[in-house]
Write an enzyme that holds these catalytic residues in place. Structure first.
Site, PDB file in Angstrom:
ATOM      1  N   GLY A 177       0.756  -1.404   0.117  1.00 56.68           N
ATOM      2  CA  GLY A 177       0.045  -0.323  -0.349  1.00 56.68           C
ATOM      3  C   GLY A 177       1.514   1.607  -0.783  1.00 56.68           C
ATOM      4  N   PRO A 178       0.286   2.321  -0.220  1.00 54.44           N
ATOM      5  CA  PRO A 178       1.064   3.133   0.065  1.00 54.44           C
ATOM      6  C   PRO A 178       1.805   4.007   1.459  1.00 54.44           C
ATOM      7  CG  PRO A 178      -1.411   4.222  -0.527  1.00 54.44           C
ATOM      8  CD  PRO A 178      -0.659   2.822  -0.519  1.00 54.44           C
ATOM      9  N   SER A 179       3.006   4.508   1.107  1.00 52.89           N
ATOM     10  CA  SER A 179       3.494   5.000   1.474  1.00 52.89           C
ATOM     11  C   SER A 179       2.536   6.024   3.046  1.00 52.89           C
ATOM     12  CB  SER A 179       4.808   5.475   1.354  1.00 52.89           C
ATOM     13  OG  SER A 179       5.158   6.596   2.966  1.00 52.89           O
ATOM     14  N   GLY A 180       2.432   5.676   3.868  1.00 51.27           N
ATOM     15  CA  GLY A 180       1.953   6.536   5.395  1.00 51.27           C
ATOM     16  C   GLY A 180       0.206   6.019   5.429  1.00 51.27           C
ATOM     17  N   GLY A 182      -0.795   3.768   6.410  1.00 52.17           N
ATOM     18  CA  GLY A 182      -1.041   2.432   8.430  1.00 52.17           C
ATOM     19  C   GLY A 182      -0.256   1.111   8.266  1.00 52.17           C
ATOM     20  N   GLY A 184       2.629  -0.457   8.811  1.00 54.18           N
ATOM     21  CA  GLY A 184       3.393  -0.399   9.906  1.00 54.18           C
ATOM     22  C   GLY A 184       2.521  -0.630  11.043  1.00 54.18           C
ATOM     23  N   ARG A 210      15.590   6.189  10.967  1.00 50.36           N
ATOM     24  CA  ARG A 210      14.719   7.121  11.575  1.00 50.36           C
ATOM     25  C   ARG A 210      15.108   6.921  13.521  1.00 50.36           C
ATOM     26  NH1 ARG A 210       9.166   5.146   8.500  1.00 50.36           N
ATOM     27  NH2 ARG A 210       9.819   6.008   6.221  1.00 50.36           N
ATOM     28  N   ARG A 303       2.680  11.784  10.451  1.00 48.83           N
ATOM     29  CA  ARG A 303       4.023  11.062  11.345  1.00 48.83           C
ATOM     30  C   ARG A 303       5.401  12.192  10.757  1.00 48.83           C
ATOM     31  NH1 ARG A 303       5.298   5.972   7.404  1.00 48.83           N
ATOM     32  NH2 ARG A 303       6.782   6.646   6.487  1.00 48.83           N
ATOM     33  N   ARG A 314       6.962  10.600  -2.372  1.00 49.95           N
ATOM     34  CA  ARG A 314       5.996   9.337  -2.015  1.00 49.95           C
ATOM     35  C   ARG A 314       5.006   9.210  -2.725  1.00 49.95           C
ATOM     36  NH1 ARG A 314       8.184   6.181   3.074  1.00 49.95           N
ATOM     37  NH2 ARG A 314      10.796   6.315   2.915  1.00 49.95           N
ATOM     38  N   ASP A 338      -9.533   3.591   6.999  1.00 46.59           N
ATOM     39  CA  ASP A 338     -10.388   4.185   7.316  1.00 46.59           C
ATOM     40  C   ASP A 338     -10.677   4.837   8.958  1.00 46.59           C
ATOM     41  OD1 ASP A 338     -11.469   7.171   7.262  1.00 46.59           O
ATOM     42  OD2 ASP A 338     -13.806   5.877   6.456  1.00 46.59           O
TER      43      ASP A 338
HETATM   44  N1  LIG Z   1      -6.347   4.746   9.858  1.00 45.45           N
HETATM   45  C1  LIG Z   1      -5.679   5.787  10.873  1.00 45.45           C
HETATM   46  N2  LIG Z   1      -6.400   6.801  10.549  1.00 45.45           N
HETATM   47  C2  LIG Z   1      -5.352   7.653  11.139  1.00 45.45           C
HETATM   48  N3  LIG Z   1      -4.370   7.512  11.389  1.00 45.45           N
HETATM   49  C3  LIG Z   1      -3.315   6.332  11.292  1.00 45.45           C
HETATM   50  C4  LIG Z   1      -4.578   5.503  10.810  1.00 45.45           C
HETATM   51  N4  LIG Z   1      -3.595   4.426  10.799  1.00 45.45           N
HETATM   52  C5  LIG Z   1      -2.602   4.275  10.713  1.00 45.45           C
HETATM   53  N5  LIG Z   1      -1.818   5.934  11.185  1.00 45.45           N
HETATM   54  C6  LIG Z   1      -0.659   7.230  10.897  1.00 45.45           C
HETATM   55  O1  LIG Z   1      -0.308   7.283   9.769  1.00 45.45           O
HETATM   56  C7  LIG Z   1       1.409   7.311   9.568  1.00 45.45           C
HETATM   57  C8  LIG Z   1       1.226   6.381   9.046  1.00 45.45           C
HETATM   58  O2  LIG Z   1       1.108   4.908   9.231  1.00 45.45           O
HETATM   59  P1  LIG Z   1       2.259   4.060   9.140  1.00 45.45           P
HETATM   60  O3  LIG Z   1       3.451   4.958   9.294  1.00 45.45           O
HETATM   61  O4  LIG Z   1       2.028   2.763   9.662  1.00 45.45           O
HETATM   62  O5  LIG Z   1       2.914   3.980   7.529  1.00 45.45           O
HETATM   63  P2  LIG Z   1       2.957   2.515   6.191  1.00 45.45           P
HETATM   64  O6  LIG Z   1       1.828   2.769   5.684  1.00 45.45           O
HETATM   65  O7  LIG Z   1       3.119   1.615   7.001  1.00 45.45           O
HETATM   66  O8  LIG Z   1       3.705   3.422   5.586  1.00 45.45           O
HETATM   67  P3  LIG Z   1       5.638   3.570   5.391  1.00 45.45           P
HETATM   68  O9  LIG Z   1       5.761   2.836   3.681  1.00 45.45           O
HETATM   69  O10 LIG Z   1       6.064   4.728   4.230  1.00 45.45           O
HETATM   70  O11 LIG Z   1       6.156   2.436   5.786  1.00 45.45           O
HETATM   71  C9  LIG Z   1       1.499   7.449  11.086  1.00 45.45           C
HETATM   72  O12 LIG Z   1       1.325   7.963  12.139  1.00 45.45           O
HETATM   73  C10 LIG Z   1      -0.121   5.599  11.901  1.00 45.45           C
HETATM   74  O13 LIG Z   1       0.150   6.579  13.079  1.00 45.45           O
HETATM   75  N1  LIG Z   2      10.320  -4.266  -2.220  1.00 40.24           N
HETATM   76  C1  LIG Z   2      10.052  -3.905  -1.190  1.00 40.24           C
HETATM   77  N2  LIG Z   2       9.169  -2.998  -0.105  1.00 40.24           N
HETATM   78  C2  LIG Z   2       9.621  -2.690   0.936  1.00 40.24           C
HETATM   79  C3  LIG Z   2      10.623  -3.744   2.061  1.00 40.24           C
HETATM   80  N3  LIG Z   2      10.586  -2.901   2.925  1.00 40.24           N
HETATM   81  C4  LIG Z   2       9.519  -2.330   2.851  1.00 40.24           C
HETATM   82  N4  LIG Z   2       9.492  -1.737   1.825  1.00 40.24           N
HETATM   83  C5  LIG Z   2       8.631  -0.677   1.334  1.00 40.24           C
HETATM   84  O1  LIG Z   2       8.835   0.373   1.144  1.00 40.24           O
HETATM   85  C6  LIG Z   2       8.339   1.269   1.361  1.00 40.24           C
HETATM   86  C7  LIG Z   2       8.582   2.650   1.976  1.00 40.24           C
HETATM   87  O2  LIG Z   2       9.278   2.355   3.408  1.00 40.24           O
HETATM   88  P1  LIG Z   2       9.536   2.836   4.254  1.00 40.24           P
HETATM   89  O3  LIG Z   2      10.153   2.383   5.819  1.00 40.24           O
HETATM   90  O4  LIG Z   2      11.151   4.290   3.968  1.00 40.24           O
HETATM   91  O5  LIG Z   2       8.215   4.421   4.728  1.00 40.24           O
HETATM   92  C8  LIG Z   2       7.358   1.216   1.957  1.00 40.24           C
HETATM   93  O6  LIG Z   2       6.190   1.149   1.152  1.00 40.24           O
HETATM   94  C9  LIG Z   2       7.291  -0.184   2.036  1.00 40.24           C
HETATM   95  O7  LIG Z   2       6.261  -1.339   2.398  1.00 40.24           O
HETATM   96  C10 LIG Z   2      11.263  -4.453   0.471  1.00 40.24           C
HETATM   97  O8  LIG Z   2      11.985  -5.531   1.288  1.00 40.24           O
HETATM   98  N5  LIG Z   2      11.063  -5.201  -0.551  1.00 40.24           N
END
Ligand SMILES: Nc1ncnc2c1ncn2[C@@H]1O[C@H](COP(=O)(O)OP(=O)(O)OP(=O)(O)O)[C@@H](O)[C@H]1O
Ligand SMILES: Nc1nc2c(ncn2[C@@H]2O[C@H](COP(=O)(O)O)[C@@H](O)[C@H]2O)c(=O)[nH]1
Length: 435
Positions: A177-180, A182, A184, A210, A303, A314, A338
């Site tokens: 899914g896209p960065s941010g 949720g 993680g 980080r 974040r 991103r 959501d």
């Molecule tokens: N349902 C939600 N509603 C509001 N905020 C949320 C929700 N889910 C996650 N967040 C917040 O959004 C931010 C991004 O979440 P998270 O770091 O888990 O994203 P990610 O998809 O893992 O990003 P990345 O791919 O960059 O690692 C965090 O600050 C988290 O607390």
């Molecule tokens: N193809 C892969 N994508 C990965 C891996 N580990 C993380 N990710 C993705 O990168 C982005 C950015 O992550 P961030 O921690 O810098 O915010 C995110 O979409 C991850 O899902 C991997 O091993 N292979």
């Protein structure tokens, strides 16, 4: 019938005249002192250099096995080199009349004596002797999706060892899914609630840590050149350039979780998901969507881990990832994040729905740790029969084992999971199977 059995071991046509396209050797069948005259000829001439002329199958001094697959003959040999012995693999290409020494990936078997048989166009089964049954079943991958991918990367011939593992593990879960969005956050909740059920695949990345990120826990933070070298050596299941850095999942990252008996969770981008889909790892693929693009941007900014420039990058990439979420056959499930709690409940429901694979079912062997000395006897479409070298075939039916091939599931490269082995109660059952 010795000839029949030797033929099925070798995949060779016996008694062929010089001048035919047959490989040659000398075969001793298990428990027998018969020597079969098999001399390898190729296009009217004896195969050069790596001539297979001393195959003694199933006996203690087993050195080489030759397996014919289409136009190629794989010769699996054991080389004794000072105190160390190891496997040597060569491929005879009938079309070009050349011997090829492939790149061999993966940890290799203990290289004691062995027997081997082709189980399909992708894999050769190799059974090691004098080790525990748990350690005795190996597969030489010759044309699996992983090997095809590695062949493309290296531009040369590749084979890969994969250890057979008894029992079935639950399918790993790939979350993209896209960065941010949720991902993680959802994974952290899952790991907190079910620490003994799920394990996280710790990726490698060239990006800087980080604040609060721990090396070996959140990522393995790596230098680019070392990571590129490890990728070229086949240590990675997938890798991708994401937001200007290199990210990748090592085979070890997935297998170490699965070896602990846990279900592996991968947090990877869409390119990575595509690569895993094309690999031999059978997984469940989930794409997490934001409720809106505006909300995604808000979360990414809130974040506070990226610079403005990185946020812009991103967000640009997020549009492309969202477009690809509908790619046919890529993702099994879409989850909208959501309300966090509601999304987490949906994720849990979705994972328990797929609870069809119970851990370690179907292995009927009581003592897989005891030292075993089995050699391959024969094969049907769905089973390979192994015979204990310490038993007499006719009297000691309990010394026969059947390896169920229908149960094999793709692990990450390096392991073949889902092995089921059971003893044959009656010699008749076995013979029926062979016929
Ligand atoms: N349902 C939600 N509603 C509001 N905020 C949320 C929700 N889910 C996650 N967040 C917040 O959004 C931010 C991004 O979440 P998270 O770091 O888990 O994203 P990610 O998809 O893992 O990003 P990345 O791919 O960059 O690692 C965090 O600050 C988290 O607390
Ligand atoms: N193809 C892969 N994508 C990965 C891996 N580990 C993380 N990710 C993705 O990168 C982005 C950015 O992550 P961030 O921690 O810098 O915010 C995110 O979409 C991850 O899902 C991997 O091993 N292979």
């Amino acid at each position: 019938d010795i000839r029949y059995r030797a033929r099925s071991f070798l995949g060779l046509q016996l008694g062929a005249a010089p001048g035919s396209r047959d490989l040659v050797g000398e075969a001793r069948t298990p428990g027998s002192s018969h020597l079969l005259p098999i001399t390898a000829y190729f296009m009217g001439e004896e195969a050069p250099e790596f001539r297979v002329d001393r195959i003694t199958l199933g006996s203690k001094d087993c050195q080489e096995n030759a397996i014919v697959v289409g136009d190629k003959t794989y010769v699996i040999g054991r080389t004794d080199d000072d105190s160390k012995s190891s496997f040597g693999i060569k491929i005879l290409d009938k079309l070009t009349q050349t011997w090829i020494v492939p790149t061999v990936l993966g940890a290799q078997p203990p290289s004691k004596s062995h027997s081997a048989i082709l189980i399909n166009e992708e894999k050769i089964l190799v059974v090691e002797k004098g080790v525990s049954l748990n350690d005795s079943i190996w597969f030489l991958e010759i044309d699996t999706p992983f090997v095809k991918q590695q062949r493309k990367i290296k531009g040369s011939e590749v084979v890969s060892w994969s250890k057979g593992v008894l029992g079935v593990a639950q399918k790993p879960v790939v979350i993209s899914g896209p960065s941010g969005v949720g991902k993680g956050t959802l994974i952290a909740k899952l790991m907190k609630e079910y620490p003994s059920k799920f394990g996280f695949s710790v990726s490698h990345t060239t990006r800087s840590p980080r604040v609060k990120e721990i090396d070996g826990v959140h990522y393995h933070f790596a230098g680019r050149s070392k990571m590129e070298q490890d990728i070229s050596e086949g240590e990675f299941l997938e890798f991708a350039h994401v937001h200007g850095n290199l990210y990748g999942t090592s085979i070890e990252a997935v297998e170490s979780v699965t070896d602990e008996g846990k279900r592996c969770i991968l947090d990877i981008d869409v390119q990575g998901a595509r690569s895993v889909r094309a690999s031999s790892l059978e997984a469940i693929f989930i794409f997490v969507c934001p409720p809106s693009f505006e909300e995604l941007e808000k979360r990414l900014r809130a974040r506070g881990t990226e610079t403005e420039e990185q946020i812009q990058k991103r967000l640009r990439n997020a549009r492309a990832e969202l477009d690809q979420s509908n790619s046919p056959g890529l993702f099994d499930h879409l989850l909208v994040n959501d309300n966090l709690e509601a999304c987490y409940e949906n994720l849990k429901k979705l994972l328990s729905l797929d609870d069809d694979h119970k851990d370690s079912d179907g292995c009927f062997i009581e003592d897989g740790k005891a030292t075993a000395c089995y050699s391959i006897m024969s094969k049907t479409e769905s089973e390979v029969f192994l015979q204990s070298e310490t038993g007499e075939v006719v009297k000691a039916a309990a010394n026969l084992l059947a390896v169920d091939l229908s149960s094999l599931t793709g692990g990450a490269p390096g392991r073949t999971r889902g092995l089921k082995i059971h003893s044959i109660n009656s010699i008749d059952n076995c013979l029926k199977g062979i016929r």
